[in-house]
Motif scaffolding. Structure first.
Motif, mmCIF file in Angstrom:
data_model
loop_
_atom_site.group_PDB
_atom_site.id
_atom_site.type_symbol
_atom_site.label_atom_id
_atom_site.label_comp_id
_atom_site.label_asym_id
_atom_site.label_seq_id
_atom_site.Cartn_x
_atom_site.Cartn_y
_atom_site.Cartn_z
ATOM 1 N N PRO A 193 -5.218 96.669 64.673
ATOM 2 C CA PRO A 193 -4.425 95.453 64.819
ATOM 3 C C PRO A 193 -5.318 94.221 64.953
ATOM 4 C CG PRO A 193 -4.432 96.707 66.869
ATOM 5 C CD PRO A 193 -5.101 97.567 65.846
ATOM 6 N N VAL A 194 -4.770 93.084 64.580
ATOM 7 C CA VAL A 194 -5.490 91.817 64.706
ATOM 8 C C VAL A 194 -5.728 91.536 66.191
ATOM 9 C CG1 VAL A 194 -5.335 89.326 64.330
ATOM 10 C CG2 VAL A 194 -4.468 90.909 62.602
ATOM 11 N N HIS A 195 -6.967 91.189 66.559
ATOM 12 C CA HIS A 195 -7.230 90.826 67.945
ATOM 13 C C HIS A 195 -7.170 89.305 68.099
ATOM 14 C CE1 HIS A 195 -11.334 89.614 66.952
ATOM 15 N NE2 HIS A 195 -11.547 90.794 66.403
ATOM 16 N N ILE A 196 -7.212 88.847 69.318
ATOM 17 C CA ILE A 196 -6.969 87.433 69.603
ATOM 18 C C ILE A 196 -8.028 86.537 68.961
ATOM 19 C CG2 ILE A 196 -8.263 87.292 71.779
ATOM 20 C CD1 ILE A 196 -4.732 85.871 71.279
ATOM 21 N N GLY A 197 -9.264 87.024 68.875
ATOM 22 C CA GLY A 197 -10.320 86.238 68.236
ATOM 23 C C GLY A 197 -10.061 86.049 66.755
ATOM 24 N N GLN A 198 -9.630 87.141 66.077
ATOM 25 C CA GLN A 198 -9.296 87.033 64.658
ATOM 26 C C GLN A 198 -8.121 86.084 64.452
ATOM 27 O OE1 GLN A 198 -8.694 91.267 63.960
ATOM 28 N NE2 GLN A 198 -10.338 91.251 62.437
ATOM 29 N N ALA A 199 -7.120 86.195 65.314
ATOM 30 C CA ALA A 199 -5.936 85.347 65.166
ATOM 31 C C ALA A 199 -6.304 83.869 65.234
ATOM 32 C CB ALA A 199 -4.906 85.695 66.238
ATOM 33 N N THR A 200 -7.164 83.489 66.181
ATOM 34 C CA THR A 200 -7.561 82.075 66.283
ATOM 35 C C THR A 200 -8.344 81.651 65.045
ATOM 36 O OG1 THR A 200 -9.592 82.619 67.513
ATOM 37 C CG2 THR A 200 -7.635 82.126 68.793
ATOM 38 N N THR A 201 -9.230 82.514 64.565
ATOM 39 C CA THR A 201 -10.034 82.164 63.399
ATOM 40 C C THR A 201 -9.156 81.973 62.166
ATOM 41 O OG1 THR A 201 -11.978 83.317 64.256
ATOM 42 C CG2 THR A 201 -11.915 82.923 61.887
ATOM 43 N N TYR A 202 -8.216 82.889 61.935
ATOM 44 C CA TYR A 202 -7.359 82.783 60.755
ATOM 45 C C TYR A 202 -6.412 81.591 60.842
ATOM 46 C CZ TYR A 202 -8.904 87.098 58.564
ATOM 47 O OH TYR A 202 -9.659 88.055 57.936
ATOM 48 N N VAL A 203 -5.917 81.295 62.027
ATOM 49 C CA VAL A 203 -5.054 80.129 62.198
ATOM 50 C C VAL A 203 -5.820 78.853 61.862
ATOM 51 C CG1 VAL A 203 -4.041 78.706 64.020
ATOM 52 C CG2 VAL A 203 -3.342 81.084 63.777
ATOM 53 N N LEU A 204 -7.048 78.760 62.324
ATOM 54 C CA LEU A 204 -7.856 77.577 62.022
ATOM 55 C C LEU A 204 -8.184 77.502 60.534
ATOM 56 C CD1 LEU A 204 -10.056 77.710 65.205
ATOM 57 C CD2 LEU A 204 -8.643 75.762 64.547
ATOM 58 N N MET A 205 -8.483 78.639 59.913
ATOM 59 C CA MET A 205 -8.706 78.660 58.465
ATOM 60 C C MET A 205 -7.487 78.144 57.721
ATOM 61 S SD MET A 205 -10.756 82.102 57.400
ATOM 62 C CE MET A 205 -9.694 83.250 58.240
ATOM 63 N N ASP A 206 -6.314 78.538 58.202
ATOM 64 C CA ASP A 206 -5.082 78.088 57.567
ATOM 65 C C ASP A 206 -4.946 76.569 57.647
ATOM 66 O OD1 ASP A 206 -2.432 78.649 56.366
ATOM 67 O OD2 ASP A 206 -1.704 77.816 58.251
ATOM 68 N N MET A 207 -5.382 75.997 58.748
ATOM 69 C CA MET A 207 -5.346 74.542 58.875
ATOM 70 C C MET A 207 -6.261 73.882 57.850
ATOM 71 S SD MET A 207 -5.277 74.254 63.037
ATOM 72 C CE MET A 207 -4.210 75.359 63.965
ATOM 73 N N PHE A 208 -7.438 74.493 57.614
ATOM 74 C CA PHE A 208 -8.330 73.965 56.581
ATOM 75 C C PHE A 208 -7.605 73.956 55.234
ATOM 76 C CE2 PHE A 208 -12.002 76.392 58.903
ATOM 77 C CZ PHE A 208 -11.821 75.608 60.022
ATOM 78 N N ALA A 209 -6.954 75.079 54.925
ATOM 79 C CA ALA A 209 -6.288 75.223 53.628
ATOM 80 C C ALA A 209 -5.150 74.220 53.477
ATOM 81 C CB ALA A 209 -5.752 76.655 53.478
ATOM 82 N N ARG A 210 -4.324 74.101 54.499
ATOM 83 C CA ARG A 210 -3.163 73.199 54.406
ATOM 84 C C ARG A 210 -3.606 71.742 54.282
ATOM 85 N NH1 ARG A 210 1.740 75.474 55.610
ATOM 86 N NH2 ARG A 210 1.670 77.660 56.285
ATOM 87 N N PHE A 211 -4.629 71.347 55.029
ATOM 88 C CA PHE A 211 -5.111 69.971 54.929
ATOM 89 C C PHE A 211 -5.668 69.701 53.535
ATOM 90 C CE2 PHE A 211 -9.031 67.340 55.164
ATOM 91 C CZ PHE A 211 -8.400 66.104 55.281
#
Length: 808
Positions: free
Chosen positions: A51-69
């Protein structure tokens, strides 16, 4: 007047409705026809069976912000989801499930068990990413640009093998037998980058050695007495006067009787143990370097199954632990053990995965040359942009520490097979041509292979070949990820050449020495160029007290639990509020995440209020001074956000936007302008009312667009409900240049100071905020706001001068 938003707050349940709508027609695919510039994100593929751990979740969420911007700034964003299905985690899961060691099974059966694990994997990570609102290009598997990819797919493994073939043909890969890190638990060689160090309990055994020439005893303290059989030299520090008379003499190893030289060497520490030490082959990496530097011939006494071999004499066949105990008993029996001193600070190299203590065993492995390219790697490290800049030093420090070439072969099963055969008769190497995925354990070398001639060995003419029986190190596999997503040597032709280097590599700092380093190294060896323009390094997620999270400590937070309790948006907003790369770690707790929900509720309620006032179809010809002021404030935030977002900083803009929403906009501007927006008594002109409604809606739209990369679900819902269309495809907000040129005599501090004084005076009197104020004295600078101030605070007589005064 009715609001267009129903409900007093943003609810977690609203998220599923937005996600279902998106899923029907996914709006984030890679556009293969547009000529817009490509912005590529090399995402770290998670293992599918964990399962995704909390560190991965924060990293992927931030990556998503890069993509959306980047989409909002006109880029065609390449943001694929990769899933890692290779390597030890899959094998370890198979061993645990089937209660068997894969090394005891035929290769076909071992691979079959791994495939069963993969078939049963729930893809929980994919579900978590979807619920988090991650805007990957696609959720469907394929080989096209932006498609979901798996690292065990034939297409991916083909590219891995082709990179090996290219490097082999360039002479950068070679085979050699030398001492390597070996994990007895995983039963495979490991690179230095896969080794951690732990302080463990152990003992220092003080052992008597005899000096041959003088007959005197010298006492040496060691934690690895079972390795005395492999001793290569006894050393002391050149500055240690106690042992200078022993220079050049001979030490006799107890029990084994082996004779070795005694020599001064700076590796010996005067204050450690007895100050004189033995160097064996091998107790640690320092021993390996010592033997190499001193040109000593190593004697390996440990087999790959963790038992002692014939070089250990009477200890042969015993496990390392049993051998140690037996040798110590022999020392006691012969009076050669002086004392035993327990320690809990025995620094032990361990496998980063299994945590087994590492041994150093001589085996044939394949190596990629890296030591000779260290200066080139440091140049590449300086060419790439690092966010935060200090993260660059993590990579440079690792490059400086590299002392041996990279062992890339592993004696495991579920990974990409090394496409290499040897002639059984003369040992000629045979490497196949590029173009397909090879399973060399099921097939011989194909026609066209280098080293073949008419289907036979090109050197001796023999027709018998053996496969090398090894697979690639997982980092040799994963280091091709930017090449793979940019279609290196793949169709469409020219895509890689046109769009390299990859725009950004986002990842955690704990794998800088592995994933980042090996990717930069290998891709440079293949292409001669840097593979990344930018490198973004996330930091550790720690608990509320700043301690590292782990299952054993009971302080882990499961992202699925966060999603079930709060939803994606509070987590995403917490990520940027906490994720300041100028610090070192993210502090994580349910309380902190829950707290961000208040800002989402505030945004929702502000939007509900503004939705009661339809925006004019066109901008009013004239705005009031209060409107111009708030739009100037928005201009500053827009400019700051764009500049910081471009540098992967979402923390500082998000903090500024939150403060603006709560304080400047909701608490002050909205409170001052609402009377003009309602205009129930007709005290304002239609133009003034229109200006208020225009400004309220304009500011709200700007806030929604500024926040849409950060909290895309709530901003999408509000925008679609209020504007009747979705916000996909909208550009990042620009500044209003018409108001930017205006010079206003007052600033935010002046406005807030006056408002606060009036509200304080009324609260102290215990009267309603709508109660009439007999008179008030405001700064002369606020005169352009007279009508709004008088109406909002119900001031009968508003005067100007000093000091600020309120008479209720």
């Amino acid at each position: 007047m009715k609001t267009k938003l129903q409900g007093k707050r943003w609810e977690r349940e609203f998220e599923s409705g937005v996600l279902k709508k998106w899923k029907r027609k996914w709006p984030y695919g890679f556009d293969r026809k547009t000529k817009r510039p490509v912005y590529s994100i090399d995402t770290p593929p998670p293992y599918v069976n964990t399962p995704v751990h909390i560190g991965q979740a924060t990293t992927y969420v931030l990556m998503d912000m890069f993509a959306r911007f980047r989409r909002m700034t006109g880029n065609n964003v390449l943001f694929p989801l990769g899933l890692d299905r290779n390597g030890l985690p899959i094998e370890m899961a198979a061993e645990n499930k089937f209660n068997v060691k894969l090394t005891s099974l035929p290769r076909t059966k071992a691979i079959g068990m791994c495939k069963k694990i993969l078939e049963e994997s729930s893809l929980a990570s994919v579900d978590s990413f979807f619920r988090l609102g991650i805007s990957f290009n696609s959720w469907k598997k394929g080989t096209g640009i932006g498609d979901l990819y798996e690292t065990d797919s034939p297409d991916y493994r083909t590219l891995t093998q082709e990179t090996f073939i290219d490097l082999w043909n360039k002479g950068i890969i070679y085979e050699d037998e030398r001492a390597n890190n070996f994990c007895p638990g995983c039963q495979t060689t490991l690179a230095d980058a896969e080794i951690d160090y732990e302080n463990r309990k152990g003992s220092y055994y003080h052992i008597k050695f005899k000096v041959k020439e003088t007959g005197e005893d010298i006492v040496i303290a060691t934690t690895r007495p079972e390795l005395v059989c492999t001793i290569g030299m006894v050393i002391y520090n050149p500055g240690d006067k106690r042992y200078r008379h022993l220079e050049g003499k001979t030490a006799i190893a107890p029990v084994f009787g082996k004779e070795v030289r005694i020599k001064a060497h700076p590796s010996a520490e005067i204050g450690k143990g007895t100050g004189i030490m033995m160097v064996c082959s091998f107790g640690d990496l320092a021993d390996i370097r010592f033997f190499r530097d001193m040109k000593l011939e190593p004697v390996i006494s440990i087999e790959k199954d963790g038992t002692m071999n014939k070089n250990a004499g009477f200890l042969q066949g015993l496990t390392i632990k049993d051998a140690r105990e037996k040798y110590v008993k022999e020392l006691e029996k012969t009076g050669l053990l002086v004392k035993t001193v327990p320690t809990d600070k025995h620094r032990v190299p361990v496998c980063e995965r299994s945590k087994d203590a590492i041994e150093f065993i001589s085996m044939k492995e394949l190596y990629v040359k890296q030591v000779e390219f260290k200066s080139d790697m440091k140049k590449l490290a300086r060419k790439m942009n690092f966010f935060a800049p200090r993260s660059r030093q993590i990579l440079i420090d690792w490059i400086d520490s590299v002392s041996i070439d990279w062992p890339i072969s592993r004696r495991r099963f579920y990974a990409t097979e090394i496409p290499l055969w040897y002639c059984r008769k003369c040992g000629q190497a045979v490497v196949p041509p590029k173009g397909r995925y090879y399973k060399p354990w099921l097939e011989g070398p194909p026609a066209g292979s280098t080293g073949l001639k008419n289907g036979k060995c090109g050197k001796c003419g023999s027709s018998g070949f053996r496969w090398v029986e090894r697979v690639f190190d997982t980092w040799f596999d994963s280091s091709i990820s930017p090449l793979y997503i940019l279609k290196y040597t793949r169709k469409p032709e020219g895509f890689f050449e046109k769009h390299q280097p990859c725009s950004v590599r986002p990842q955690g700092k704990e794998i800088v020495r592995t994933w980042l380093y090996y990717t930069v190294l290998k891709d440079w060896l293949l292409t001669g160029r840097r593979i990344f323009k930018d490198v973004w390094i996330n930091y550790h997620v720690v608990d509320e007290k700043g301690k590292k999270m782990s299952k054993s400590k009971g302080n882990m937070i499961d992202p699925k639990e966060v999603l079930d309790r709060f939803g994606a948006e509070p987590f995403r907003l917490w990520t940027v509020m906490e994720g300041n790369l100028e610090k070192t770690d993210f502090r994580c707790s349910f309380e902190r995440m829950e707290g961000t929900g208040k800002t989402l509720t505030k945004l929702w309620n502000v939007a509900r209020f503004i939705s009661m006032f339809p925006a004019p179809k066109t901008r009013p010809k004239k705005l009031c001074a209060l409107d111009e002021w708030i739009l100037q404030e928005v201009n500053g935030i827009v400019k700051h956000a764009r500049e910081r977002y471009e540098n992967y900083d979402f923390h500082n803009p998000a903090t500024r936007i939150r403060n603006f929403l709560w304080e400047t906009f909701a608490s002050h501007y909205v409170e001052l302008v609402k009377q003009r927006a309602y205009n129930e008594n007709g005290e304002f002109s239609r133009e003034e009312q229109a200006a208020a409604r225009y400004t309220l809606n304009t500011v709200l739209d700007a806030i929604l667009l500024l926040l849409s990369p950060i909290v895309p679900l709530i901003t999408y819902r509000i925008y679609t409900d209020l504007r009747g269309k979705d916000n996909h495809g909208l550009e990042f907000p620009g500044t209003d240049e018409r108001v930017a040129k205006k010079r206003l005599p007052f600033n935010a501090k002046d406005v807030m100071e006056f408002n606060s004084a009036v509200w304080k005076a009324k609260r102290e009197k215990g009267i309603s905020l709508r109660t009439e104020v007999k008179s008030a004295t405001a700064s002369e600078k606020l005169k352009p706001l007279e009508k709004d101030l008088a109406s909002a605070h119900n001031i009968r007589n508003l005067k100007y001068g000093k000091p600020l005064k309120v008479d209720v």
